[in-house]
Design a protein around this motif. Structure first.
Motif, PDB file in Angstrom:
ATOM      1  N   SER A  37       0.810  -1.216   0.000  1.00 13.16           N
ATOM      2  CA  SER A  37       0.000   0.000   0.000  1.00 13.16           C
ATOM      3  C   SER A  37       0.844   1.269   0.000  1.00 13.16           C
ATOM      4  CB  SER A  37      -0.925   0.002   1.218  1.00 13.16           C
ATOM      5  OG  SER A  37      -0.181  -0.037   2.428  1.00 13.16           O
ATOM      6  N   ALA A  38       2.094   1.202   0.499  1.00 18.13           N
ATOM      7  CA  ALA A  38       2.901   2.411   0.670  1.00 18.13           C
ATOM      8  C   ALA A  38       4.069   2.519  -0.292  1.00 18.13           C
ATOM      9  CB  ALA A  38       3.437   2.464   2.107  1.00 18.13           C
ATOM     10  N   ARG A  39       4.502   1.412  -0.920  1.00 16.98           N
ATOM     11  CA  ARG A  39       5.791   1.429  -1.615  1.00 16.98           C
ATOM     12  C   ARG A  39       5.828   2.431  -2.768  1.00 16.98           C
ATOM     13  NH1 ARG A  39       4.551  -4.407  -3.826  1.00 16.98           N
ATOM     14  NH2 ARG A  39       5.509  -5.025  -1.857  1.00 16.98           N
ATOM     15  N   GLU A  40       4.706   2.613  -3.489  1.00 19.44           N
ATOM     16  CA  GLU A  40       4.742   3.555  -4.614  1.00 19.44           C
ATOM     17  C   GLU A  40       4.995   4.974  -4.132  1.00 19.44           C
ATOM     18  OE1 GLU A  40       1.367   3.258  -7.133  1.00 19.44           O
ATOM     19  OE2 GLU A  40       1.735   1.164  -7.691  1.00 19.44           O
ATOM     20  N   ALA A  57      14.562  -0.837   4.752  1.00 16.43           N
ATOM     21  CA  ALA A  57      13.271  -1.108   4.103  1.00 16.43           C
ATOM     22  C   ALA A  57      12.571  -2.233   4.858  1.00 16.43           C
ATOM     23  CB  ALA A  57      13.482  -1.501   2.650  1.00 16.43           C
ATOM     24  N   PHE A  58      11.252  -2.131   4.956  1.00 16.23           N
ATOM     25  CA  PHE A  58      10.529  -3.172   5.689  1.00 16.23           C
ATOM     26  C   PHE A  58       9.133  -3.359   5.110  1.00 16.23           C
ATOM     27  CE2 PHE A  58       9.009   0.680   7.610  1.00 16.23           C
ATOM     28  CZ  PHE A  58       7.693   0.424   7.984  1.00 16.23           C
ATOM     29  N   GLU A  60       6.801  -7.256   5.741  1.00 16.42           N
ATOM     30  CA  GLU A  60       6.742  -8.312   6.758  1.00 16.42           C
ATOM     31  C   GLU A  60       8.130  -8.605   7.317  1.00 16.42           C
ATOM     32  OE1 GLU A  60       4.710 -11.836   5.516  1.00 16.42           O
ATOM     33  OE2 GLU A  60       3.180 -10.695   4.456  1.00 16.42           O
ATOM     34  N   ARG A  61       9.167  -8.351   6.507  1.00 14.86           N
ATOM     35  CA  ARG A  61      10.551  -8.507   6.926  1.00 14.86           C
ATOM     36  C   ARG A  61      11.261  -7.179   6.715  1.00 14.86           C
ATOM     37  NH1 ARG A  61       8.790 -12.687   4.089  1.00 14.86           N
ATOM     38  NH2 ARG A  61       9.604 -11.903   2.122  1.00 14.86           N
ATOM     39  N   ALA A  62      12.503  -7.084   7.174  1.00 18.49           N
ATOM     40  CA  ALA A  62      13.253  -5.833   7.064  1.00 18.49           C
ATOM     41  C   ALA A  62      14.658  -6.116   6.549  1.00 18.49           C
ATOM     42  CB  ALA A  62      13.317  -5.119   8.416  1.00 18.49           C
ATOM     43  N   ALA A  63      15.227  -5.144   5.848  1.00 18.85           N
ATOM     44  CA  ALA A  63      16.589  -5.272   5.312  1.00 18.85           C
ATOM     45  C   ALA A  63      17.185  -3.877   5.169  1.00 18.85           C
ATOM     46  CB  ALA A  63      16.576  -5.989   3.961  1.00 18.85           C
ATOM     47  N   THR A  64      18.515  -3.789   5.352  1.00 20.19           N
ATOM     48  CA  THR A  64      19.224  -2.522   5.192  1.00 20.19           C
ATOM     49  C   THR A  64      19.506  -2.290   3.717  1.00 20.19           C
ATOM     50  OG1 THR A  64      20.218  -2.727   7.379  1.00 20.19           O
ATOM     51  CG2 THR A  64      21.276  -1.223   5.820  1.00 20.19           C
ATOM     52  N   LEU A  65      19.291  -1.044   3.233  1.00 23.98           N
ATOM     53  CA  LEU A  65      19.495  -0.687   1.832  1.00 23.98           C
ATOM     54  C   LEU A  65      20.804   0.080   1.667  1.00 23.98           C
ATOM     55  CD1 LEU A  65      15.920   0.583   0.863  1.00 23.98           C
ATOM     56  CD2 LEU A  65      16.876  -1.693   0.545  1.00 23.98           C
ATOM     57  N   PRO A  66      21.462  -0.045   0.511  1.00 22.83           N
ATOM     58  CA  PRO A  66      22.707   0.709   0.279  1.00 22.83           C
ATOM     59  C   PRO A  66      22.439   2.187  -0.004  1.00 22.83           C
ATOM     60  CG  PRO A  66      22.157  -0.629  -1.639  1.00 22.83           C
ATOM     61  CD  PRO A  66      21.190  -1.010  -0.573  1.00 22.83           C
ATOM     62  N   SER A  67      21.235   2.508  -0.474  1.00 21.02           N
ATOM     63  CA  SER A  67      20.921   3.909  -0.808  1.00 21.02           C
ATOM     64  C   SER A  67      19.407   4.088  -0.719  1.00 21.02           C
ATOM     65  CB  SER A  67      21.409   4.243  -2.220  1.00 21.02           C
ATOM     66  OG  SER A  67      20.616   3.565  -3.185  1.00 21.02           O
ATOM     67  N   PRO A  68      18.891   5.319  -0.626  1.00 19.85           N
ATOM     68  CA  PRO A  68      17.445   5.539  -0.504  1.00 19.85           C
ATOM     69  C   PRO A  68      16.663   5.140  -1.753  1.00 19.85           C
ATOM     70  CG  PRO A  68      18.603   7.627  -0.758  1.00 19.85           C
ATOM     71  CD  PRO A  68      19.654   6.590  -0.536  1.00 19.85           C
ATOM     72  N   THR A  69      17.323   5.077  -2.904  1.00 16.50           N
ATOM     73  CA  THR A  69      16.605   4.742  -4.140  1.00 16.50           C
ATOM     74  C   THR A  69      16.647   3.256  -4.475  1.00 16.50           C
ATOM     75  OG1 THR A  69      18.622   5.284  -5.380  1.00 16.50           O
ATOM     76  CG2 THR A  69      16.962   7.033  -5.126  1.00 16.50           C
ATOM     77  N   LEU A  73      11.503  -5.800  -3.330  1.00 18.52           N
ATOM     78  CA  LEU A  73      10.117  -6.232  -3.465  1.00 18.52           C
ATOM     79  C   LEU A  73       9.901  -7.626  -2.895  1.00 18.52           C
ATOM     80  CD1 LEU A  73       9.371  -4.997  -7.103  1.00 18.52           C
ATOM     81  CD2 LEU A  73       8.974  -3.796  -4.935  1.00 18.52           C
ATOM     82  N   ASP A  74      10.887  -8.094  -2.136  1.00 21.82           N
ATOM     83  CA  ASP A  74      10.836  -9.460  -1.621  1.00 21.82           C
ATOM     84  C   ASP A  74      10.652  -9.502  -0.110  1.00 21.82           C
ATOM     85  OD1 ASP A  74      13.250  -8.337  -1.011  1.00 21.82           O
ATOM     86  OD2 ASP A  74      14.415 -10.166  -1.371  1.00 21.82           O
ATOM     87  N   LEU A  75      10.079  -8.447   0.448  1.00 21.64           N
ATOM     88  CA  LEU A  75       9.961  -8.357   1.899  1.00 21.64           C
ATOM     89  C   LEU A  75       8.566  -8.727   2.413  1.00 21.64           C
ATOM     90  CD1 LEU A  75      12.000  -5.075   2.490  1.00 21.64           C
ATOM     91  CD2 LEU A  75      12.785  -7.449   2.625  1.00 21.64           C
ATOM     92  N   GLY A  76       7.721  -9.268   1.560  1.00 19.89           N
ATOM     93  CA  GLY A  76       6.403  -9.708   2.000  1.00 19.89           C
ATOM     94  C   GLY A  76       5.302  -8.718   1.637  1.00 19.89           C
ATOM     95  N   GLU A  77       4.073  -9.124   1.940  1.00 18.80           N
ATOM     96  CA  GLU A  77       2.905  -8.332   1.569  1.00 18.80           C
ATOM     97  C   GLU A  77       2.237  -7.666   2.762  1.00 18.80           C
ATOM     98  OE1 GLU A  77       1.975  -7.913  -1.712  1.00 18.80           O
ATOM     99  OE2 GLU A  77       3.920  -8.874  -1.955  1.00 18.80           O
ATOM    100  N   GLY A  78       2.742  -7.875   3.968  1.00 14.61           N
ATOM    101  CA  GLY A  78       2.166  -7.251   5.151  1.00 14.61           C
ATOM    102  C   GLY A  78       3.046  -6.123   5.653  1.00 14.61           C
ATOM    103  N   THR A  79       2.779  -5.658   6.878  1.00 13.30           N
ATOM    104  CA  THR A  79       3.543  -4.570   7.472  1.00 13.30           C
ATOM    105  C   THR A  79       3.815  -4.906   8.925  1.00 13.30           C
ATOM    106  OG1 THR A  79       2.276  -3.059   6.075  1.00 13.30           O
ATOM    107  CG2 THR A  79       3.672  -2.074   7.768  1.00 13.30           C
ATOM    108  N   ASP A  80       5.096  -4.998   9.303  1.00 10.54           N
ATOM    109  CA  ASP A  80       5.459  -5.354  10.671  1.00 10.54           C
ATOM    110  C   ASP A  80       6.535  -4.400  11.175  1.00 10.54           C
ATOM    111  OD1 ASP A  80       6.066  -6.471  13.080  1.00 10.54           O
ATOM    112  OD2 ASP A  80       6.215  -8.527  12.347  1.00 10.54           O
TER     113      ASP A  80
END
Length: 709
Positions: A37-40, A57-58, A60-69, A73-80
């Motif tokens: 719902s929020a990614r766009e 980025a998060f 259902e799961r979370a991961a550290t990104l190298p840059s803001p851009t 898209l592999d972190l799940g369909e929910g929000t935790d």
């Protein structure tokens, strides 16, 4: 100098106690909501975020990104949010910025938090909620829940055993529909919602959780119909009544003692009862007399009959014999209707009329009870006078059917042949009952034969009440009509969609005021239903072995009626109302000791009314109740559950000491607090050691200058 050092140490200790803090440049971690719902909105804002931050980025799961851009898209369909906080803590943030649409569960952060709101993308999510406890053959409903965080148009299509349901609708917030169908096997339901925003779909499988159990007594045709509808059918009366429905096509006396009381208790406690007309059931079976307050139909147009009981009260009847004879006579009184007339003549050495044949109104029954309970035994056994008096009393009674029942436990003192001749010539139906081994059974059997009645033998007094009931059932009976009787159906969910063929057999009946008539024929009630206590009862005034034999809809109609009757005991309705971050679960139905297991915890539903329990849940779980184990598919907040996301983010940020930001407020800086207490304590310790060293040197110098002897 020493005083100066001591003062400095004290000053440093006081400052350490006050715990002053300095500051250093801190680290800012940006929490980017990559849920659907929020990614766009987050992707569109990414280029405006500062390049020197740390990005997590998060979904259902979370991961550290190298840059803001960078995109994941592999972190799940929910929000935790828990996963986002856990990943952020690895970077030891001084502050965090949550970039999200606020469609999430608000969880307090472990660090200061600012929030940046991005609007959710237009979308309509579809979810399917299966019924909690579907029964085989039941018409069930699958809940179709549509959610849109922003108003959107959608075309909905639902497919399953109930056909295709299509709707064009506008979804603002949450909308719910029901897709109904009869459940006769494992079924799959699919739903698709489409619009300019895209496409969403859902599917669910529904399987029967159980089959209702029916105990069928004396109606083989009904048993076959219910088996075809998926009921577990058993025959034979056993206590306790462990069934959802009891169908009665047998007579009161064809069942064990205590059956009427057991059926009454079963109904009042939530069971379902169905009475059907067979040669031994319904009115022929005496149920209108045995359960007058529970039967929704009563005989119509009955002419009534007259019965005179000729009762032995000689000395040999004293004690248990007379007590049980009186109990049997009282049962006769109770089974008689106002159209029936009952009288009693007692005999010993002589005879007297206890009361003449009279209509058994409530007042007459009350007087009869009082007179019967006043009887005492004594004297010899002279039947002739009492028998002639009984026949005389019946001469003036204006009914077609007249009968005499003679009871004695001994040998008669008067001549027998005159009595036998009188019985043969009277035109009255004469029956006889021999009590115990000393009764003149051959004479009594001959008396019944000549009088055209029935002969009964009771080995012990305890058999008398049921034998009296049997004779009353034979005398006080109605008549069935045979022919072709058209059926008219009244509007009701149970009759909707059926075209009823004519009946071959009909017991003329009327409905009680508390009952609802569903089927009639020529103004006479054919089927009536009602509620008594916590249960449901129905009476069908036709013989299913002869009526509706070739009608294809008979099984479906009778199955629906049976499920409705059993529903008071069997059905368990569950309703879930979203409240805050969870749901309020309402359970309607008969529950023994309900317990819910959800999220690793036990939740005991609270009884809030008759057959009503409530509980509040934040996770799906399982309902345990006796042997039942029911999964609870609840409409918990989902990814697209409508919320005021901006207000939620503001409350979350302000609760942690932060604020709701605008894109123009970026970038933001952060300061890491620097505790000064360790430094102050360390400096105080150094000064203290220096002061002690200086004092030691001074002491050594003083000793060296002291004069000798």
């Amino acid at each position: 100098m020493l005083r100066l050092l001591r003062g400095a140490v004290l000053l440093l200790l006081v400052l350490a106690f006050l715990d002053p803090k300095g500051s250093l440049p801190g680290r800012v971690v940006y929490l980017l909501d990559f849920s659907p719902s929020a990614r766009e909105g987050v992707f569109a804002l990414a280029a405006r975020l500062p390049k020197d931050g740390v990005y997590v980025a998060f979904a259902e799961r979370a991961a550290t990104l190298p840059s803001p851009t960078a995109r994941r898209l592999d972190l799940g369909e929910g929000t935790d949010l828990r996963e986002a906080y856990k990943e952020a803590l690895r970077h030891r943030p001084s502050r965090a910025v949550l970039v999200s649409d606020g469609l999430l569960e608000p969880i307090p952060p472990p660090f200061p938090l600012d929030a940046l709101y991005v609007p959710p993308r237009p979308y309509v999510a579809v979810r399917l909620v299966p019924p909690a406890y579907p029964l085989y053959g039941e018409t069930v409903g699958v809940g179709v829940v549509l959610e849109a965080p922003a108003p959107a148009e959608a075309r909905l299509r639902v497919e399953g055993p109930g056909g295709v349901l299509e709707r064009a609708l506008r979804v603002e917030g949450r909308r719910a529909l029901v897709y109904p169908f009869p459940l006769t096997e494992k079924a799959r339901v699919q739903a698709v919602a489409e619009g300019p925003w895209g496409r969403s779909e859902a599917a669910v499988e529904v399987a029967p959780a159980d089959r209702a159990k029916a105990l069928v007594l004396g109606d083989a045709a009904l048993a076959r119909y219910l088996e075809a509808q998926g009921f577990q059918v058993e025959e034979g009366f056993t206590l306790p009544l462990e069934a959802d429905l009891v169908a009665v096509g047998a007579g009161v006396l064809d069942l064990p003692e205590g059956a009427p009381e057991a059926l009454r208790a079963f109904l009042r406690q939530g069971g379902g009862l169905l009475f059907t007309a067979t040669p031994k059931g319904l009115f022929f079976g005496g149920w209108d007399r045995a359960l007058p307050e529970e039967l929704p139909l009563k005989p119509l147009g009955r002419e009534g009959a007259a019965l005179v009981l000729v009762l032995d009260v000689s000395g040999s009847m004293e004690g248990e014999k007379l007590a049980m004879a009186v109990a049997g006579a009282l049962a006769l009184v109770e089974t008689a209707t106002p159209e029936d007339r009952l009288g009693v003549v007692v005999f010993s050495s002589g005879h007297r009329v206890l009361f003449p044949p009279r209509p058994m109104t409530e007042q007459a029954k009350k007087e009869a009870r009082s007179l019967l309970l006043s009887l005492e035994a004594g004297g010899g056994t002279v039947l002739g006078g009492a028998f002639r008096e009984a026949l005389r009393l019946l001469k003036g009674v204006p009914v077609e059917r007249k009968a005499v029942l003679v009871l004695t436990d001994g040998l008669l003192s008067d001549p027998k042949e005159p009595i036998l001749s009188l019985a043969a010539a009277s035109g009255v139906e004469v029956s006889a009952l021999a009590l115990g081994p000393d009764a003149d059974a051959p004479f009594l059997e001959e008396l019944a034969r000549r009088g055209g009645g029935r002969f009964y033998r009771a080995a012990s007094p305890k058999e008398l009440p049921r034998l009296f009931l049997r004779e009353g059932q034979e005398v006080f009976r109605g008549e069935a009509l045979e022919g072709r009787f058209p059926v008219e159906a009244r509007p009701h969910p149970l009759t909707e969609g059926f075209r009823f063929p004519p009946l071959s057999v009909l017991l003329p009946a009327r409905a009680e005021p508390w009952a609802e008539v569903l089927l009639t024929s020529g103004g006479r009630a054919v089927l009536a239903v009602g509620e008594r206590g916590e249960g449901r009862v129905a009476a069908l005034a036709t013989d299913l072995s002869r009526s509706w034999r070739g009608w294809e809809g008979a099984s479906a109609f009778l199955g629906g009626l049976a499920r409705w009757l059993a529903g008071a005991r069997r059905a368990l309705a569950l309703y879930a109302y979203p409240e805050g971050e969870g749901v309020r679960l309402v359970l309607l139905g008969r529950l023994e000791r309900p317990l819910i297991l959800a999220g690793g915890k036990e939740v005991a539903p609270v009884p809030v009314g008759p057959l009503r329990h409530e509980a509040r849940l934040k996770e799906e779980g399982v309902l345990l109740d006796g042997k039942r184990r029911l999964p609870l598919p609840l409409p918990l907040p989902g990814e697209w559950t409508p919320r005021d996301g901006q207000a939620l983010l503001q409350a979350l940020a302000e609760g942690s000491g932060g604020r709701l930001l605008s894109p123009e407020a970026l970038p933001i800086g952060a300061e890491a607090p620097l505790p000064l207490r360790p430094y102050l304590l360390g400096l105080a310790l150094l000064l203290f050691l220096g002061e002690r060293l200086l004092e030691a040197r001074r002491s050594q110098g003083t000793i060296g200058e002291r004069p000798l002897g």
